[in-house]
Design an enzyme around this catalytic site. Structure first.
Site, short mmCIF file in Angstrom:
data_model
loop_
_atom_site.label_atom_id
_atom_site.label_comp_id
_atom_site.label_asym_id
_atom_site.label_seq_id
_atom_site.Cartn_x
_atom_site.Cartn_y
_atom_site.Cartn_z
N TYR D 52 0.86 -1.18 0.00
CA TYR D 52 0.00 0.00 0.00
C TYR D 52 0.90 1.23 0.00
CZ TYR D 52 -4.12 -2.90 1.00
OH TYR D 52 -5.13 -3.82 0.92
N GLU D 53 0.48 2.28 -0.69
CA GLU D 53 1.36 3.43 -0.88
C GLU D 53 1.76 4.09 0.42
OE1 GLU D 53 -0.87 6.00 -3.49
OE2 GLU D 53 -2.11 6.75 -1.87
N SER D 54 1.01 3.85 1.50
CA SER D 54 1.35 4.45 2.79
C SER D 54 2.62 3.86 3.39
CB SER D 54 0.19 4.26 3.77
OG SER D 54 -0.09 2.88 3.95
#
Lengths: 259, 286, 286, 259
Positions: D52-54
């Site tokens: 996930y980009e986080s």
């Protein structure tokens, strides 16, 4: 030179240590810079922040590291960052107050050579090279240089400019876009030199106790400028000497123990 | 689709991934230097290697002195706190045992170039080399202009080794790798390479990594090799300390060609693997 | 010489460091969003702020809807998993309560720009915005050429806020800050700013950080404020979970100007501090 | 449309999940992509790597995140990296096999708009914007797009190109220097479209069970090309449905519990 109860190297280390103001952030190299920075931390500058290029930030080693990344540095640090982060966010980011460098050769404007003696393509002596020095010299707010003084080291012209000091003097640094102030002092086993305010040429400002002006002159490869307010460096205090010697003894024991 | 790391012996890993003429990076900044892998490359007599490393250290001294290397890209080539790397010097000053081409940087430039390699960028950028003579001798150092401020910044081509070899503390059975302490530029070097080989102190069931730990997932690693003590005489935090005495002793061993060759014959060519090497060194000290 | 962080109340910290017309970044990528600080800025009625944030989230919706903001730099302006930020939309679509200038990026560009700010570089570089219309509307997006390969890469001016505010799990008594989990771009945002304010869940005697933990040393932080629960309705890993129900409820609260203003009057302007806010929200739910 | 024992959204999610090959590395967005990726992980692709980009890498959430950075993602990840590292080393570094995107508008070459409806300077509807999408679209080896199909979404001309698909078709992507292959499928609640090998124009290749060609045509804002080998998407298997419904139920319970 009269006999003293300390060595010239001890005087040099302690003179360098005194330059580090409490609470400043210092980028420390191995060898004499590391000894000086830790003496400062253990005497007048308990809140000095020591950073080694290997990654440790806010380290408090009990013995001096042999390498720039001994385990002791990581174990006693507030955190350890990666090498790209260290050079980008911490050094280039402008967070270093004092960068501490050594040198094989230095010139009158405190430019330094740690790359080669002789020609680069066919060197007489190949030295270790740049390491972190060019960017420490460029980005630290102030730079301190320590090395032993003799004519082989203090030369009229460097064989190779590894790291810029004041280049050809005056405002050369600013014109070339180097962010920091550059070298503010050169501390040797004989004396302390600081750049002239306007010309940036190194000027003898303090003789270590017992060292003559003649000795300094004959150890320098150019006619060294002398301050009109030439001082004598205060002798090492007992506490400075005992801290340095304890540190060196602990270090020698620790490094020998693993053989 | 990425494949998971294979658990191999170090000998197999070097045979499979390290070929004559390859470009290699063995990284580890003082800590976690992959000595065992370097010895295995020497024993397998690889030739014409381009080797990249910020701080060549004793292991590149050995690889250079035994003729594995034709080209070195580096930023500081000394024996830390001791002095010269005599085999590196002999190669540069006297072309012994063969000529050595050098591509010389400063640390900040190498770090930016590795980061660019990991980031898939063609070059790394830094405020660097200002007023240094290095750009005169290294065509890899160019300058670009900031399109907003006009500031001149240094640009270095991304480092992209064929193989990066690093040493780490742990891997799990799936080949996920964990390291901590002075982590240097190893993550970048591994991610920049076509293949990453990781030697580890131990293979464990579960890594038990802290939340933002330096982990290389198995699918970015080609081979994991368990080699206890594989960073000696450098160190592995939590396992053993740096053997500073060995670093000091190396100065005398490497100073002359004869003493160097005797030592290499006895301790590297004369042993089967790194375990035997360490036993032999221990025995000699006792 | 750097000075250490001062332990202040949040009210004092905002009074001292956040001035009308300032450029602020309140960062936190989903996790550790500095809500308490945002409320305090709203309560102190700061005006003409330029606010920077990758993901504006509810806190910027509140700051925009109460008229604190004249300019927003961002890369994704929604209520995650729910829908629009209605106050942001109302400002952009209808200039209510005042016109809002936007400077719009993609995440990768914002991340590179923060990293450039932390690294003291004038711009960040990425392979980005290829074929996107964003560069047509944002003069901050330019393109440079690789001096080695000729490849065209995007360049974004470094982000350098006057003040960055972040929330972290812990600080020690000297003001050293520790965070973990989804750490987003907070380290870069803090290092890029002239002043960094950090609110924390708790102030402890010793951080007990893991070896390569994300730590901001005291000397890069201007003020540390203890605000338990200060990231609500976002979360603080190890302390409390994200209040996803609150995020969903916000959609109805913020959809109309009246309901938004009623809510702000009751829960932000009508309370003394974030502790009172959380008590009032708890009471309303009970 | 005949009555089915599953919804059109369930068919869409499951059809998307099936695209993810086991062992691939997927960059996952919130909403439907997250549901599809986790259904894949819990059915045919147990070794799929979810990013996930986080920051979480190799995460295995037991409930779906509402936001891109819910705590569950970090707690079950192999490690969590910073945002600059995620975009530089992992996405731009070329390590993502599948990038998973949604869209408000899409055109015949699978370019997408998530920025504005209407004029950028005076928008009719301001959408959330780009987020990670332009670089996910550029750098992932393959891109999957999911959205509900209707004429407001499937438009002849985008109001704004947020993220590039195949631009004006053919080898446009390559010419513009985008490293990845671009969109390889668009999965909707009605059907699956894939780009033509040569022209890159989206072509209807599979109708979901019970959906007519006419329904797809009247839901598309341009004359959609139809494959000569038009297939029918296999119905959701019991195991796919039960995994998806369990996941959605656990998620609803978890998100409501905090109100």
């Amino acid at each position: 030179m009269p006999e003293t109860h300390y060595t010239a190297d001890e005087m040099m280390t302690i003179a360098a240590a005194r330059m580090l103001r409490n609470g400043t952030v210092c980028f420390v190299g191995i060898g004499l810079p590391s000894a000086a920075a830790n003496v400062a931390r253990l005497t007048h500058a308990p809140d000095v922040v020591l950073i080694y290029e290997s990654g440790p930030i806010g380290t408090k080693p009990s013995v001096l590291p042999l390498s720039i990344g001994d385990g002791e540095l990581a174990e006693t640090a507030e955190t350890v960052v990666s090498i790209p982060e260290m050079f980008a966010y911490w050094l280039q980011g402008g967070r270093i107050d004092f960068g501490f460098l050594g040198a094989a050769q230095i010139d009158r404007f405190a430019n330094i050579n740690t790359t080669v003696i002789g020609d680069y393509r066919g060197p007489k002596t190949r030295l270790p090279g740049a390491g972190g020095a060019p960017e420490i010299a460029a980005s630290s707010k102030e730079v301190l240089i320590t090395l032993r003084q003799n004519k082989r080291a203090f030369v009229p012209k460097l064989d190779f400019v590894t790291s810029g000091g004041h280049f050809d003097g005056g405002d050369a640094r600013q014109r070339m876009g180097l962010p920091g102030k550059g070298p503010v002092a050169v501390i040797t086993d004989l004396c302390i030199m600081t750049p002239d305010h306007a010309t940036k040429e190194l000027t003898l400002t303090s003789l270590h106790p017992g060292v003559t002006l003649e000795k300094v002159m004959e150890s320098t490869g150019w006619p060294l400028k002398v301050s009109t307010h030439l001082a004598v460096t205060p002798e090492p205090a007992e506490v400075e000497l005992s801290v340095l010697r304890d540190l060196n003894e602990r270090t020698a024991r620790a490094h020998a123990g693993q053989a | 689709m990425e494949s998971l790391a294979t658990l191999l012996s170090l000998k197999e890993a070097i045979q499979e991934y390290v070929h004559d003429g390859a470009t290699l990076a063995l990284e580890g900044f003082t800590h976690l230097i992959p000595y065992a892998a370097g010895h295995e490359i020497v024993r397998q007599k690889r030739r014409d290697l381009t080797v990249i490393r910020m701080t060549p250290d004793l292991i590149y001294d050995q690889m250079i002195g035994t003729g594995c290397v034709s080209r070195l890209q580096f930023s500081w080539g000394g024996n830390p706190g001791v002095g010269s790397l005599h085999r590196l010097r002999d190669a540069v000053e006297n072309s012994w045992p063969r000529p050595l081409e050098i591509v010389e940087h400063a640390h900040a430039g190498m770090a930016a170039a590795y980061a660019a390699g990991a980031a898939g960028l063609p070059f790394g950028m830094l405020r660097g080399y200002l007023g240094s003579d290095l750009p005169k001798y290294n065509p890899q150092i160019k300058f670009i202009e900031c399109p907003f401020t006009g500031e001149r910044l240094a640009a270095i081509p991304a480092i992209r080794p064929d193989v990066t070899i690093i040493h780490a503390q742990k891997a799990d059975h799936r080949g996920n790798v964990l390291m901590w302490g002075v982590v240097g530029v190893q993550k970048e070097a591994a991610l920049a390479a076509k293949h990453a080989i990781v030697t580890v102190e131990e293979i464990v069931h579960k890594l038990d990594a802290s939340p933002n730990a330096v982990v290389l997932p198995s699918w970015v690693v080609s081979a994991v090799c368990e080699v206890k003590g594989g960073a000696f005489p450098s160190y592995a935090q939590g396992y053993y300390a740096r053997n500073n005495a060995f670093y000091k002793a190396w100065d005398a061993i490497a100073r002359e060609r004869d003493s160097f060759e005797d030592w290499m014959n006895r301790y590297v060519f004369g042993v089967k693997d790194f375990h035997e090497f360490r036993s032999a060194v221990e025995a000699a000290r006792a």
